[in-house]
Motif scaffolding. Structure first.
Motif, mmCIF file in Angstrom:
data_model
loop_
_atom_site.group_PDB
_atom_site.id
_atom_site.type_symbol
_atom_site.label_atom_id
_atom_site.label_comp_id
_atom_site.label_asym_id
_atom_site.label_seq_id
_atom_site.Cartn_x
_atom_site.Cartn_y
_atom_site.Cartn_z
ATOM 1 N N LEU A 2 39.167 -60.310 -123.953
ATOM 2 C CA LEU A 2 37.742 -60.321 -123.782
ATOM 3 C C LEU A 2 37.145 -58.926 -123.782
ATOM 4 N N HIS A 3 35.962 -59.195 -124.978
ATOM 5 C CA HIS A 3 35.126 -57.855 -125.168
ATOM 6 C C HIS A 3 34.247 -57.368 -123.867
ATOM 7 N N THR A 4 34.243 -56.211 -123.202
ATOM 8 C CA THR A 4 33.687 -56.097 -122.207
ATOM 9 C C THR A 4 32.579 -54.909 -122.615
ATOM 10 N N SER A 5 32.510 -54.346 -123.593
ATOM 11 C CA SER A 5 31.469 -53.330 -123.822
ATOM 12 C C SER A 5 31.042 -53.373 -125.298
ATOM 13 N N ASP A 6 29.621 -52.932 -125.386
ATOM 14 C CA ASP A 6 29.119 -53.076 -127.121
ATOM 15 C C ASP A 6 29.179 -51.786 -127.719
ATOM 16 N N SER A 7 29.600 -50.574 -126.772
ATOM 17 C CA SER A 7 29.558 -49.279 -127.354
ATOM 18 C C SER A 7 30.204 -48.870 -128.709
ATOM 19 N N LEU A 8 31.589 -49.759 -128.752
ATOM 20 C CA LEU A 8 32.079 -49.318 -129.908
ATOM 21 C C LEU A 8 31.707 -49.942 -131.317
ATOM 22 N N ILE A 9 31.284 -51.252 -131.045
ATOM 23 C CA ILE A 9 30.754 -52.093 -131.977
ATOM 24 C C ILE A 9 29.484 -51.717 -132.669
ATOM 25 N N ARG A 10 28.711 -51.131 -131.885
ATOM 26 C CA ARG A 10 27.239 -50.458 -132.134
ATOM 27 C C ARG A 10 27.518 -49.335 -132.656
ATOM 28 N N LEU A 65 29.967 -61.129 -124.349
ATOM 29 C CA LEU A 65 29.208 -60.387 -123.300
ATOM 30 C C LEU A 65 27.919 -61.236 -122.727
ATOM 31 N N GLY A 66 27.819 -62.347 -123.409
ATOM 32 C CA GLY A 66 26.908 -63.407 -122.798
ATOM 33 C C GLY A 66 25.426 -63.224 -123.378
ATOM 34 N N ASP A 67 25.482 -62.212 -124.378
ATOM 35 C CA ASP A 67 24.124 -62.133 -124.854
ATOM 36 C C ASP A 67 23.952 -62.848 -126.144
ATOM 37 N N TYR A 68 23.797 -64.264 -126.044
ATOM 38 C CA TYR A 68 23.648 -65.011 -127.254
ATOM 39 C C TYR A 68 22.631 -64.916 -128.297
ATOM 40 N N THR A 113 9.313 -49.361 -115.869
ATOM 41 C CA THR A 113 10.494 -48.394 -115.643
ATOM 42 C C THR A 113 11.411 -49.403 -116.588
ATOM 43 N N PRO A 114 12.476 -48.547 -116.854
ATOM 44 C CA PRO A 114 13.780 -48.814 -117.646
ATOM 45 C C PRO A 114 14.385 -50.384 -117.449
ATOM 46 N N THR A 115 14.589 -50.460 -115.973
ATOM 47 C CA THR A 115 14.938 -51.612 -115.426
ATOM 48 C C THR A 115 14.231 -52.911 -115.590
ATOM 49 N N GLY A 175 14.870 -58.711 -122.598
ATOM 50 C CA GLY A 175 16.063 -59.379 -122.721
ATOM 51 C C GLY A 175 17.243 -58.949 -123.219
ATOM 52 N N LYS A 176 17.511 -57.491 -123.102
ATOM 53 C CA LYS A 176 18.529 -56.806 -123.484
ATOM 54 C C LYS A 176 19.226 -56.012 -122.766
ATOM 55 N N GLU A 177 20.568 -55.429 -122.807
ATOM 56 C CA GLU A 177 21.272 -54.587 -122.049
ATOM 57 C C GLU A 177 20.685 -53.417 -121.827
ATOM 58 N N LYS A 178 20.791 -52.761 -120.608
ATOM 59 C CA LYS A 178 20.030 -51.363 -120.240
ATOM 60 C C LYS A 178 20.679 -50.428 -121.347
#
Length: 564
Positions: A76-84, A113-116, A521-523, A530-533
């Motif tokens: 399961l992919h748990t982070s998008d840092s590498l693919i970005r 990651l559930g970000d469809y 604020t960023p949050t 609708g995007k990851e922080k």
């Protein structure tokens, strides 16, 4: 003699150097092939490579292969840092044949990651970039199949069906006997979800026929859908006969799905004790859909006379927690479906427009050339004025009088065709002092107060309502134009100054700057977009680096934007 020897040595060095790169390319190609069938072995081979001595191109090839091998190994992919990082690299090297593959695995990562909405956009971009030839047919088929699965998860069944049917046509061309069975199974599931039972029957039979040579666990997973289909038709006895041996033979991934179907079938067949055992296991699982089935059966009238009341009461706290989790997830999922549907429809509209444009290609080419010329002139003007606008921005403070006098002294000099080294050093020193002064002012200034003209506006109230309701505002919504007008009315020239200061802005960066200007604020911004922080932090850093040509603190970026 000496001269000839030097030439031979130079040629030998060049050949050795080329041979080393070519050797690594061949090794990467071999790992790429192995990853399709033995992904764990491919990961071991990638780990054995000296990563620190790779070139930039090889490093990103290594990273892309790592993502691919993990995906093939069902990790399961748990982070998008590498693919970005990988997608950013190939986006600047679009001629590289690996660019479409990078986009495809961007979709796979964000699916996990559930970000469809983001995943769907990556798959659609990949399909637009994949060449329409036999060499890329397998990748195109995978992207089409994944798009169909994603649309099914988003309950967009009528949109999913054409993709899965197209995927079946491709795997037939590839003679892929393994994936064609699963595509038929997926098509059957979509038709069941859509309530088209007769069509589902046709495709599940085809899936079972094509899986006759599969291992027992894989055949069991497909036959579970047959039992579900018979149950939907009301053939309880037939469904019971099919599902009875499948609960034990289903693999760990599909066990809960098998239990959910079996629990309902056994309950309706009157075999309450077995239904209770399956329902209890489902209620304790982590999957919300499976837990729902478990609780429904546990609290059904059929079990009231079989299971002790005290035992059933013990499940009530767990059922309450499930309901709370379900409601929270359901609300977010609805927003996700709406956003994804909008993205999908936008993509279809763009595709139709692209097809129509083929008939007027020559006209569009001339029009494009004209606007490109205008755009080039504007860019030249903006680049010429950018330094002047930055200086005007800093002149707003009384604390840089000395800096103003230095600027005026430089401005009074006669222009020369080529700057001397002394002038270059002086300008560079001036730029550094300007940046230091901005940072110093940022530390001294109190947090900016948002003007009442913004906080009293209808658009600001809309922002607050979306934040409280956890609702997304799409990038193409006219709301952003209205918000920009409010900000420009309060701070005249804000948009113009922002563009002149930073340069070319994409929609996300402009909208982020507007939210910062409004004190969001960023949050809170993650809710609006609708995007990851982490994704928004990346765009925020980009604003700072475009402004001062280096990494900048978030506080300094906010101060600069508030000062415009």
């Amino acid at each position: 003699m000496i001269r000839n020897a030097i030439v031979h040595i130079a040629l030998l060095v060049i050949l050795c150097s080329c041979g080393g790169n070519s050797g690594r390319d061949r090794k990467f190609d071999r790992i790429d092939t192995i990853a399709d069938t033995e992904p764990r072995k491919a990961l071991e081979m990638l780990d054995s490579i000296d990563y620190d001595n790779l070139s930039e191109r090889e490093r990103h090839r290594h990273d892309l292969l790592t993502i691919k091998a993990r995906d093939k190994a069902y990790i399961l992919h748990t982070s998008d840092s590498l693919i970005r990082d990988v997608v950013d690299y190939y986006s600047s090297h679009t001629s590289d044949p690996l660019y479409p593959q990078a986009l495809y695995y961007g979709g796979r990562v964000y699916s996990d990651l559930g970000d469809y909405p983001t995943a769907l956009q990556y798959f659609q971009d990949a399909l637009d970039k994949i060449p329409d030839d036999d060499d890329n047919l397998a990748l195109r088929g995978a992207a089409i199949s994944q798009t169909g699965r994603l649309l099914d998860d988003l309950r967009l069944y009528s949109e999913a069906i054409p993709y899965v049917k197209q995927s079946i046509m491709i795997v037939k061309q590839l003679n892929d006997t393994f994936n064609i069975a699963y595509d038929y199974q997926l098509l059957s599931e979509i038709y069941i979800h859509a309530g088209k039972i007769d069509s589902a029957s046709t495709y599940i039979k085809e899936a079972i026929k094509r899986s006759s040579t599969f291992p027992n666990a894989d055949r069991a997973n497909i036959r579970i859908d047959l039992a579900a289909l018979l149950y939907e038709k009301g053939n309880i006895d037939s469904a019971l006969q099919v599902i009875r041996p499948l609960v034990k033979s289903a693999d760990s991934i599909c066990r809960n799905y098998a239990l959910a179907k079996a629990a309902r079938i056994y309950s309706d067949a009157g075999i309450i004790d077995t239904a209770y055992i399956y329902a209890r296991e489902l209620a304790m699982s982590k999957n919300q859909n499976n837990r729902k089935t478990g609780f429904q059966i546990l609290f059904s009238p059929e079990l009231k006379n079989i299971v002790p009341k005290d035992t059933l009461l013990s499940y009530i706290p767990k059922y309450k927690q499930y309901l709370e989790d379900y409601l929270n997830t359901h609300e977010a999922h609805l927003a996700l479906i709406q956003q994804s549907k909008y993205n999908y429809q936008s993509h279809l509209r763009d595709k139709i427009d692209a097809e129509k444009s083929k008939n007027t290609f020559l006209y569009l080419l001339i029009l494009f050339a004209f606007f490109a010329l205008i755009f080039a002139i504007i860019i030249l003007i903006l680049k010429f004025r950018k330094a002047k606008i930055v200086i005007k921005l800093h002149e707003a403070s009384d604390k840089i009088d000395k800096l103003n006098s230095q600027l005026e002294a430089i401005a009074d000099r006669k222009p020369v065709k080529v700057l001397t080294d002394e002038q270059k050093r002086e300008i560079e020193e001036l730029r550094k002092r300007t940046e230091a002064k901005v940072e110093e002012l940022c530390k001294e200034k109190q947090p900016a107060k948002i003007p009442s003209a913004i906080t009293d506006s209808k658009e600001y109230n809309i922002l607050q309502e979306h934040i409280k309701g956890n609702k997304i505002i799409p990038e193409s919504d006219n709301f952003w134009n209205d918000l920009e007008q409010v900000v420009n009315a309060c701070s005249p020239g804000f948009s113009c100054n922002l563009q002149l200061l930073i340069g070319k802005l994409n929609k996300t960066e402009l909208h982020l700057a507007l939210l910062i200007k409004c004190g969001i604020t960023p949050t809170q911004a993650t809710i609006i977009f609708g995007k990851e922080k982490g994704t928004l932090s990346y765009h925020r850093k980009e604003l700072g680096s475009k402004c001062l040509n280096r990494n900048t603190s978030a506080k300094l970026v906010d101060y600069i934007i508030h000062s415009l």
